[in-house]
Design an enzyme around this catalytic site. Sequence first.
Site, PDB file in Angstrom:
ATOM      1  N   LYS A 155       0.803  -1.223   0.000  1.00  0.00           N
ATOM      2  CA  LYS A 155       0.000   0.000   0.000  1.00  0.00           C
ATOM      3  C   LYS A 155       0.842   1.282   0.000  1.00  0.00           C
ATOM      4  O   LYS A 155       0.340   2.384   0.201  1.00  0.00           O
ATOM      5  CB  LYS A 155      -1.007   0.075   1.163  1.00  0.00           C
ATOM      6  CG  LYS A 155      -1.971  -1.067   1.300  1.00  0.00           C
ATOM      7  CD  LYS A 155      -2.483  -1.615   0.006  1.00  0.00           C
ATOM      8  CE  LYS A 155      -3.364  -0.691  -0.782  1.00  0.00           C
ATOM      9  NZ  LYS A 155      -3.643  -1.280  -2.144  1.00  0.00           N
TER      10      LYS A 155
ATOM     11  N   GLY B 200       2.388   2.253  -2.696  1.00  0.00           N
ATOM     12  CA  GLY B 200       2.388   2.771  -4.064  1.00  0.00           C
ATOM     13  C   GLY B 200       3.287   1.902  -4.936  1.00  0.00           C
ATOM     14  O   GLY B 200       3.868   2.359  -5.919  1.00  0.00           O
ATOM     15  N   THR B 201       3.395   0.628  -4.567  1.00  0.00           N
ATOM     16  CA  THR B 201       4.318  -0.278  -5.268  1.00  0.00           C
ATOM     17  C   THR B 201       3.916  -0.478  -6.736  1.00  0.00           C
ATOM     18  O   THR B 201       4.773  -0.524  -7.607  1.00  0.00           O
ATOM     19  CB  THR B 201       4.381  -1.647  -4.553  1.00  0.00           C
ATOM     20  OG1 THR B 201       3.049  -2.146  -4.375  1.00  0.00           O
ATOM     21  CG2 THR B 201       5.031  -1.530  -3.186  1.00  0.00           C
ATOM     22  N   ARG B 202       2.616  -0.575  -6.989  1.00  0.00           N
ATOM     23  CA  ARG B 202       2.172  -0.775  -8.373  1.00  0.00           C
ATOM     24  C   ARG B 202       2.459   0.468  -9.211  1.00  0.00           C
ATOM     25  O   ARG B 202       2.975   0.381 -10.323  1.00  0.00           O
ATOM     26  CB  ARG B 202       0.677  -1.127  -8.400  1.00  0.00           C
ATOM     27  CG  ARG B 202       0.039  -1.239  -9.763  1.00  0.00           C
ATOM     28  CD  ARG B 202       0.686  -2.231 -10.698  1.00  0.00           C
ATOM     29  NE  ARG B 202       0.674  -3.618 -10.230  1.00  0.00           N
ATOM     30  CZ  ARG B 202       1.280  -4.637 -10.856  1.00  0.00           C
ATOM     31  NH1 ARG B 202       1.940  -4.437 -11.975  1.00  0.00           N
ATOM     32  NH2 ARG B 202       1.245  -5.851 -10.344  1.00  0.00           N
TER      33      ARG B 202
ATOM     34  N   ARG C 206       4.862   5.214   2.706  1.00  0.00           N
ATOM     35  CA  ARG C 206       3.925   6.333   2.912  1.00  0.00           C
ATOM     36  C   ARG C 206       3.876   6.633   4.396  1.00  0.00           C
ATOM     37  O   ARG C 206       4.300   5.811   5.217  1.00  0.00           O
ATOM     38  CB  ARG C 206       2.526   5.950   2.435  1.00  0.00           C
ATOM     39  CG  ARG C 206       2.314   6.224   0.973  1.00  0.00           C
ATOM     40  CD  ARG C 206       1.102   5.479   0.520  1.00  0.00           C
ATOM     41  NE  ARG C 206      -0.115   6.270   0.561  1.00  0.00           N
ATOM     42  CZ  ARG C 206      -1.323   5.736   0.390  1.00  0.00           C
ATOM     43  NH1 ARG C 206      -1.465   4.439   0.207  1.00  0.00           N
ATOM     44  NH2 ARG C 206      -2.382   6.503   0.400  1.00  0.00           N
TER      45      ARG C 206
ATOM     46  N   SER D 170      -4.853   2.504   4.683  1.00  0.00           N
ATOM     47  CA  SER D 170      -4.987   2.006   3.305  1.00  0.00           C
ATOM     48  C   SER D 170      -4.998   0.471   3.291  1.00  0.00           C
ATOM     49  O   SER D 170      -5.783  -0.161   2.575  1.00  0.00           O
ATOM     50  CB  SER D 170      -3.821   2.544   2.471  1.00  0.00           C
ATOM     51  OG  SER D 170      -3.813   1.957   1.208  1.00  0.00           O
TER      52      SER D 170
ATOM     53  N   TYR E 164      -2.158  10.783 -11.088  1.00  0.00           N
ATOM     54  CA  TYR E 164      -1.383  10.825 -12.326  1.00  0.00           C
ATOM     55  C   TYR E 164      -1.556   9.499 -13.061  1.00  0.00           C
ATOM     56  O   TYR E 164      -1.639   8.438 -12.436  1.00  0.00           O
ATOM     57  CB  TYR E 164       0.104  11.067 -12.030  1.00  0.00           C
ATOM     58  CG  TYR E 164       0.395  12.540 -11.875  1.00  0.00           C
ATOM     59  CD1 TYR E 164       0.727  13.318 -12.982  1.00  0.00           C
ATOM     60  CD2 TYR E 164       0.299  13.160 -10.628  1.00  0.00           C
ATOM     61  CE1 TYR E 164       0.965  14.678 -12.849  1.00  0.00           C
ATOM     62  CE2 TYR E 164       0.531  14.518 -10.489  1.00  0.00           C
ATOM     63  CZ  TYR E 164       0.859  15.267 -11.605  1.00  0.00           C
ATOM     64  OH  TYR E 164       1.082  16.608 -11.476  1.00  0.00           O
TER      65      TYR E 164
ATOM     66  N   LYS F 291      -6.601   0.910  -6.996  1.00  0.00           N
ATOM     67  CA  LYS F 291      -5.540   1.791  -6.486  1.00  0.00           C
ATOM     68  C   LYS F 291      -6.145   3.178  -6.326  1.00  0.00           C
ATOM     69  O   LYS F 291      -6.594   3.783  -7.313  1.00  0.00           O
ATOM     70  CB  LYS F 291      -4.353   1.842  -7.455  1.00  0.00           C
ATOM     71  CG  LYS F 291      -3.763   0.490  -7.782  1.00  0.00           C
ATOM     72  CD  LYS F 291      -3.105  -0.174  -6.587  1.00  0.00           C
ATOM     73  CE  LYS F 291      -2.697  -1.601  -6.896  1.00  0.00           C
ATOM     74  NZ  LYS F 291      -2.162  -2.298  -5.725  1.00  0.00           N
TER      75      LYS F 291
ATOM     76  N   ARG G 100      -8.305   3.939  -3.343  1.00  0.00           N
ATOM     77  CA  ARG G 100      -9.618   3.760  -2.699  1.00  0.00           C
ATOM     78  C   ARG G 100      -9.888   4.919  -1.752  1.00  0.00           C
ATOM     79  O   ARG G 100      -8.955   5.526  -1.217  1.00  0.00           O
ATOM     80  CB  ARG G 100      -9.637   2.470  -1.882  1.00  0.00           C
ATOM     81  CG  ARG G 100      -9.469   1.211  -2.695  1.00  0.00           C
ATOM     82  CD  ARG G 100      -9.603  -0.002  -1.792  1.00  0.00           C
ATOM     83  NE  ARG G 100      -9.532  -1.232  -2.560  1.00  0.00           N
ATOM     84  CZ  ARG G 100      -8.446  -1.981  -2.671  1.00  0.00           C
ATOM     85  NH1 ARG G 100      -7.332  -1.638  -2.055  1.00  0.00           N
ATOM     86  NH2 ARG G 100      -8.465  -3.077  -3.393  1.00  0.00           N
TER      87      ARG G 100
HETATM   88  P1  A3P Z   1      -4.834   4.042  -1.647  1.00  0.00           P
HETATM   89  O1  A3P Z   1      -5.685   3.014  -2.315  1.00  0.00           O
HETATM   90  O2  A3P Z   1      -4.810   3.953  -0.189  1.00  0.00           O
HETATM   91  O3  A3P Z   1      -5.099   5.449  -2.108  1.00  0.00           O
HETATM   92  P2  A3P Z   1       0.093  -0.450  -3.709  1.00  0.00           P
HETATM   93  O4  A3P Z   1       0.221  -0.463  -5.205  1.00  0.00           O
HETATM   94  O5  A3P Z   1       1.411  -0.670  -3.023  1.00  0.00           O
HETATM   95  O6  A3P Z   1      -0.984  -1.360  -3.236  1.00  0.00           O
HETATM   96  O7  A3P Z   1      -0.306   1.010  -3.287  1.00  0.00           O
HETATM   97  C1  A3P Z   1      -1.587   1.535  -3.548  1.00  0.00           C
HETATM   98  C2  A3P Z   1      -1.519   3.022  -3.390  1.00  0.00           C
HETATM   99  O8  A3P Z   1      -0.817   3.616  -4.481  1.00  0.00           O
HETATM  100  C3  A3P Z   1      -2.873   3.683  -3.409  1.00  0.00           C
HETATM  101  O9  A3P Z   1      -3.307   3.734  -2.076  1.00  0.00           O
HETATM  102  C4  A3P Z   1      -2.609   5.046  -4.036  1.00  0.00           C
HETATM  103  O10 A3P Z   1      -2.778   6.128  -3.149  1.00  0.00           O
HETATM  104  C5  A3P Z   1      -1.130   4.975  -4.443  1.00  0.00           C
HETATM  105  N1  A3P Z   1      -0.814   5.574  -5.737  1.00  0.00           N
HETATM  106  C6  A3P Z   1       0.325   6.251  -5.984  1.00  0.00           C
HETATM  107  N2  A3P Z   1       0.331   6.723  -7.220  1.00  0.00           N
HETATM  108  C7  A3P Z   1      -0.821   6.338  -7.789  1.00  0.00           C
HETATM  109  C8  A3P Z   1      -1.362   6.527  -9.093  1.00  0.00           C
HETATM  110  N3  A3P Z   1      -0.721   7.230 -10.011  1.00  0.00           N
HETATM  111  N4  A3P Z   1      -2.581   5.979  -9.359  1.00  0.00           N
HETATM  112  C9  A3P Z   1      -3.237   5.290  -8.398  1.00  0.00           C
HETATM  113  N5  A3P Z   1      -2.764   5.072  -7.151  1.00  0.00           N
HETATM  114  C10 A3P Z   1      -1.552   5.591  -6.854  1.00  0.00           C
END
Ligand code: A3P
Length: 359
Positions: free
Chosen positions: A113, A115-117, A196, A204, A306, A322, A324
């Site tokens: 959570k 922002g790994t993806r 974060r 999250s 973004y 991503k 939520r």
């Molecule tokens: P939230 O869902 O709490 O907002 P992970 O990929 O590690 O599961 O992390 C998810 C988090 O990536 C999301 O947390 C979101 O805030 C963050 N994030 C960062 N950049 C993003 C982007 N460009 N689009 C969507 N989510 C993003």
Amino acid sequence: TGSKLKRQPGSEKRPWNVHQPDNRCWNNEKCLNVGCSSSEVARVGSLDRLQPLCPVEGRFGGARSQVELPLRALQFKRGLLHEFRKGNTSKEQVRLHDLVQQLPKAIIIGVRKGGTRALLEMLNLHPAVVKASQEIHFFDNDENYAKGIEWYRKKMPFSYPQQITIEKSPAYFITEEVPERIYKMNSSIKLLIIVREPTTRAISDYTQVLEGKERKNKTYYKFEKLAIDPNTCEVNTKYKAVRTSIYTKHLERWLKYFPIEQFHIVDGDRLITEPLPELQLVEKFLNLPPRISQYNLYFNATRGFYCLRFNIIFNKCLAGSKGRIHPEVDPSVITKLRKFFHPFNQKFYQITGRTLNWP
Ligand code: A3P
């Protein structure tokens, strides 16, 4: 929860999110040839290192302008490599294009959570980077690990030898056995950790689990009930979402195997509001020529985040899972958690040399 409403980056108060100059000393390794303009290559090495200069340049023929080259490279990645990944190609094509499946040179080890993806997808904009799309869970899952390193390599996408493969599996960061296992594979691997503000991350994390429960029509506790021990009224350190956010505890385990120079900390809060400077720091850490530009990142107001622009035709936002909407949490619980995390955060800044000014 579950609402499709999207928030604006920075709309949540992030008083801790003050930009810090990055004072890390980068090592002096030469940049990868892939994606380098010919002038950059000339600067870093002799002419024989130009072979092959950029697979893309070679295949499309002719010198490209510096502006055009990365876009060409990206189109190429989207096209041919995409087909390879989907398995729509023959062994002959793999051989003809000299494509290989390489072990990762860098791994995004966490944090869940954080922002790994987003980090993986954004790095994949770079022509020299090829991402492993799925979380492979090789090092944290005993069953997968028992299948051996060749199994892991075969899970990697096809790439040119000059490119680097990156994978992300956030469970690596918190799983006891993983540092030693990664060390055994490659003791000089580069490790990326995206963090974060710990309380936000914990909420999250909770939100993701809650959504899963709701999907199965199950009831679930409120965050407050899980995060605070009702008997002691103290922070419940047995709650996984809390434990994961004690970054320094996990990092200390990793430091038994890897020196701190092999880690790069990405500010996940800043990646949301201002991704480019964070990505440029990662490019430096990975010794990649700077290729990700503002062109590749555009703010999507509907999504509230973004999104990625690969080229004039292809762009994409991250999946709806991503970003939520987090549930409202009792402010006194938030204060208690922030106070709890504070000393761990200080230690984390001290160890990593990156101050994030979290509350
Ligand atoms: P939230 O869902 O709490 O907002 P992970 O990929 O590690 O599961 O992390 C998810 C988090 O990536 C999301 O947390 C979101 O805030 C963050 N994030 C960062 N950049 C993003 C982007 N460009 N689009 C969507 N989510 C993003």
